[in-house]
Design an enzyme around this catalytic site. Sequence first.
Site, PDB file in Angstrom:
ATOM      1  N   GLU A   1       9.042   8.477  11.819  1.00 59.40           N
ATOM      2  CA  GLU A   1       8.628   8.976  10.491  1.00 59.40           C
ATOM      3  C   GLU A   1       7.118   9.119  10.543  1.00 59.40           C
ATOM      4  O   GLU A   1       6.392   8.131  10.545  1.00 59.40           O
ATOM      5  CB  GLU A   1       9.041   7.970   9.403  1.00 59.40           C
ATOM      6  CG  GLU A   1      10.528   7.691   9.325  1.00 59.40           C
ATOM      7  CD  GLU A   1      11.336   8.871   8.819  1.00 59.40           C
ATOM      8  OE1 GLU A   1      10.756   9.819   8.275  1.00 59.40           O
ATOM      9  OE2 GLU A   1      12.566   8.838   8.988  1.00 59.40           O
TER      10      GLU A   1
ATOM     11  N   CYS B   1       2.350   9.243   2.953  1.00 56.29           N
ATOM     12  CA  CYS B   1       2.776  10.293   3.887  1.00 56.29           C
ATOM     13  C   CYS B   1       3.225  11.553   3.152  1.00 56.29           C
ATOM     14  O   CYS B   1       3.071  12.660   3.653  1.00 56.29           O
ATOM     15  CB  CYS B   1       3.886   9.778   4.788  1.00 56.29           C
ATOM     16  SG  CYS B   1       5.297   9.138   3.874  1.00 56.29           S
TER      17      CYS B   1
HETATM   18  P1  NAD Z   1      -0.760   4.463  13.381  1.00 59.58           P
HETATM   19  O1  NAD Z   1       0.122   5.345  14.154  1.00 59.58           O
HETATM   20  O2  NAD Z   1      -2.166   4.302  13.815  1.00 59.58           O
HETATM   21  O3  NAD Z   1      -0.157   2.983  13.306  1.00 59.58           O
HETATM   22  C1  NAD Z   1       1.155   2.716  12.869  1.00 59.58           C
HETATM   23  C2  NAD Z   1       1.681   1.455  13.535  1.00 59.58           C
HETATM   24  O4  NAD Z   1       1.790   1.686  14.951  1.00 59.58           O
HETATM   25  C3  NAD Z   1       0.760   0.248  13.380  1.00 59.58           C
HETATM   26  O5  NAD Z   1       1.558  -0.912  13.188  1.00 59.58           O
HETATM   27  C4  NAD Z   1       0.035   0.203  14.709  1.00 59.58           C
HETATM   28  O6  NAD Z   1      -0.436  -1.089  15.039  1.00 59.58           O
HETATM   29  C5  NAD Z   1       1.123   0.653  15.669  1.00 59.58           C
HETATM   30  N1  NAD Z   1       0.644   1.235  16.936  1.00 59.58           N
HETATM   31  C6  NAD Z   1      -0.558   1.780  17.213  1.00 59.58           C
HETATM   32  N2  NAD Z   1      -0.589   2.235  18.492  1.00 59.58           N
HETATM   33  C7  NAD Z   1       0.628   1.996  19.029  1.00 59.58           C
HETATM   34  C8  NAD Z   1       1.222   2.248  20.293  1.00 59.58           C
HETATM   35  N3  NAD Z   1       0.553   2.856  21.282  1.00 59.58           N
HETATM   36  N4  NAD Z   1       2.515   1.874  20.494  1.00 59.58           N
HETATM   37  C9  NAD Z   1       3.219   1.298  19.511  1.00 59.58           C
HETATM   38  N5  NAD Z   1       2.698   1.014  18.284  1.00 59.58           N
HETATM   39  C10 NAD Z   1       1.423   1.366  18.047  1.00 59.58           C
HETATM   40  O7  NAD Z   1      -0.671   4.963  11.876  1.00 59.58           O
HETATM   41  P2  NAD Z   1      -1.643   4.605  10.653  1.00 59.58           P
HETATM   42  O8  NAD Z   1      -2.818   5.493  10.730  1.00 59.58           O
HETATM   43  O9  NAD Z   1      -1.863   3.157  10.565  1.00 59.58           O
HETATM   44  O10 NAD Z   1      -0.714   5.037   9.428  1.00 59.58           O
HETATM   45  C11 NAD Z   1      -0.882   6.195   8.715  1.00 59.58           C
HETATM   46  C12 NAD Z   1       0.011   7.309   9.253  1.00 59.58           C
HETATM   47  O11 NAD Z   1       1.376   6.996   9.028  1.00 59.58           O
HETATM   48  C13 NAD Z   1      -0.228   8.623   8.549  1.00 59.58           C
HETATM   49  O12 NAD Z   1      -0.214   9.672   9.496  1.00 59.58           O
HETATM   50  C14 NAD Z   1       0.966   8.752   7.617  1.00 59.58           C
HETATM   51  O13 NAD Z   1       1.300  10.061   7.250  1.00 59.58           O
HETATM   52  C15 NAD Z   1       2.036   8.117   8.433  1.00 59.58           C
HETATM   53  N6  NAD Z   1       3.130   7.641   7.569  1.00 59.58           N
HETATM   54  C16 NAD Z   1       4.340   8.285   7.629  1.00 59.58           C
HETATM   55  C17 NAD Z   1       5.373   7.878   6.781  1.00 59.58           C
HETATM   56  C18 NAD Z   1       6.719   8.581   6.795  1.00 59.58           C
HETATM   57  O14 NAD Z   1       7.671   8.023   6.269  1.00 59.58           O
HETATM   58  N7  NAD Z   1       6.837   9.772   7.339  1.00 59.58           N
HETATM   59  C19 NAD Z   1       5.177   6.825   5.902  1.00 59.58           C
HETATM   60  C20 NAD Z   1       3.933   6.215   5.874  1.00 59.58           C
HETATM   61  C21 NAD Z   1       2.923   6.632   6.717  1.00 59.58           C
END
Ligand code: NAD
Length: 463
Positions: free
Chosen positions: A208, A242
């Site tokens: 997501e 999001c």
């Molecule tokens: P991010 O991808 O930086 O981090 C998300 C999670 O992934 C965190 O827990 C982080 O620690 C972990 N992570 C980071 N690098 C990783 C790796 N290499 N392997 C595995 N896990 C890893 O996202 P963010 O910037 O913290 O969150 C915001 C983003 O999330 C925005 O793009 C938003 O649109 C999206 N989002 C999507 C939804 C949806 O339902 N589609 C909902 C909420 C947020």
Amino acid sequence: MDVIQAFDRARAAQPGWARTSARRRAAVLLRFHDLLLTRREEILALVRQETGKVRPHAVEEVLAASVVARYYGRRAPHQLRPRRRRGVVPVLTRTTELRHPVGVVGQIVPWNYPLALVVSDALPALAAGNSLVTKPDSRTAGTTRWIRDLMVEAGLPEQAWQLVTGDGPVVGAALVDQADYVCFTGSTRTGREVGRRAGERLVGCSLELGGKNALVVLDDANLERAVEGAVRGCFTSTGQLCMSIERIYAHADVADHFLKAFVDRAGELTLGRDIGPLISADQLAKVEAHVEDAVAKGATVLTGGRSHDLFYEPTVLSGVTPEMRLYAEETFGPVVAVHVFTGDPAHLVNDTAYGLNVSLWTRRPARARGLAARLRTGQVNINEAYGSAFGSVDAPMGGRGDSGVGARHSSEGILRFTEPQTVAEQRLVPMGPFALGPVQFQGERYEELMVRVMRTLKLLRLR
Ligand code: NAD
């Protein structure tokens, strides 16, 4: 906690939890639902402390989480039950589809909706008889711990849900390497990495991801409502949602009227009371960079455009063109680009690599439904910004294109955490050539018989 240790514990707890009947597992969700609503002050305080959200935006999370708990609490036993399927030859083949839990689900979540997102995926994963290891963002780990403890209070075996925290690329990657299914919510960049890693292990995953969501004001829209919807769509949780709106297309016949009222309303919002701060200095820097880049290339700021500590003013820009970063990149802040259109807006809405959410405003919903079918996006809200589709949890919620793979909510949202198994029992007559008393159905005779059976099945309108 060490990731391997967390998986060991979750794996040891899983068979016992899976043996608990689906009805009793679902009852835990319904008790969680009641506890959540009763003890909402505690979680509202925690969510607000960890994310900086103003109260009404945190309340939306409590409501969204309770909808999901009620839905799977009531529906999961039905969704998981064995299903009779049509056998290859009616009567002679008795076929059943079973759904087994995958084992241990690994969940990775961002900071922006720490209550609603954790609950949306964790509860169906557990209801399906899996155990779970969750890696929240470290900034919102307290909220995840509170949810998990409340589920234990509601009757979940303590070891069935483990939490791990730490650096995303290290701890998140280790989780992907252990899980039997990976449920990821976060940025598109990280989602690609997680998908690649899960693909190498041949375990399933749902991703997501981000969005660059559009709101369309059609020429017959109720403009007062459209303005209020746009304000909620653009600025709820400071645009860190999001499904947030980052592009507005207003029909030329109503654009002046709509834009004036929208810009006025955006300018009236009070920082700290109506809208919280951004989550971090990095997030603020990204928002500032998008606006500065757009202004340097010729965009006009109609309202906002300034920061105050971690706060950023609700900001509306016009004149945004494709060479500007905020035209196509997700900003994830309280910033929206407005455009005026005539004719069919579908190609404008679809002019993005993302495909998460669209909001359409009209007095003739039938017309909007026709338009919706031509939009390449997982959610379409008619006369609402995002809540109608997100809250309708009996329907799937997911993204197309760069917004992700798979879906949460609905039957799909729970069945993704299961392995299907088809059990087909052949009765009376074997599948291959056979003898019926002295009559041999071998070779050409068998072939002729089977062709006749196929034709008859079609005539009987059997699938
Ligand atoms: P991010 O991808 O930086 O981090 C998300 C999670 O992934 C965190 O827990 C982080 O620690 C972990 N992570 C980071 N690098 C990783 C790796 N290499 N392997 C595995 N896990 C890893 O996202 P963010 O910037 O913290 O969150 C915001 C983003 O999330 C925005 O793009 C938003 O649109 C999206 N989002 C999507 C939804 C949806 O339902 N589609 C909902 C909420 C947020």
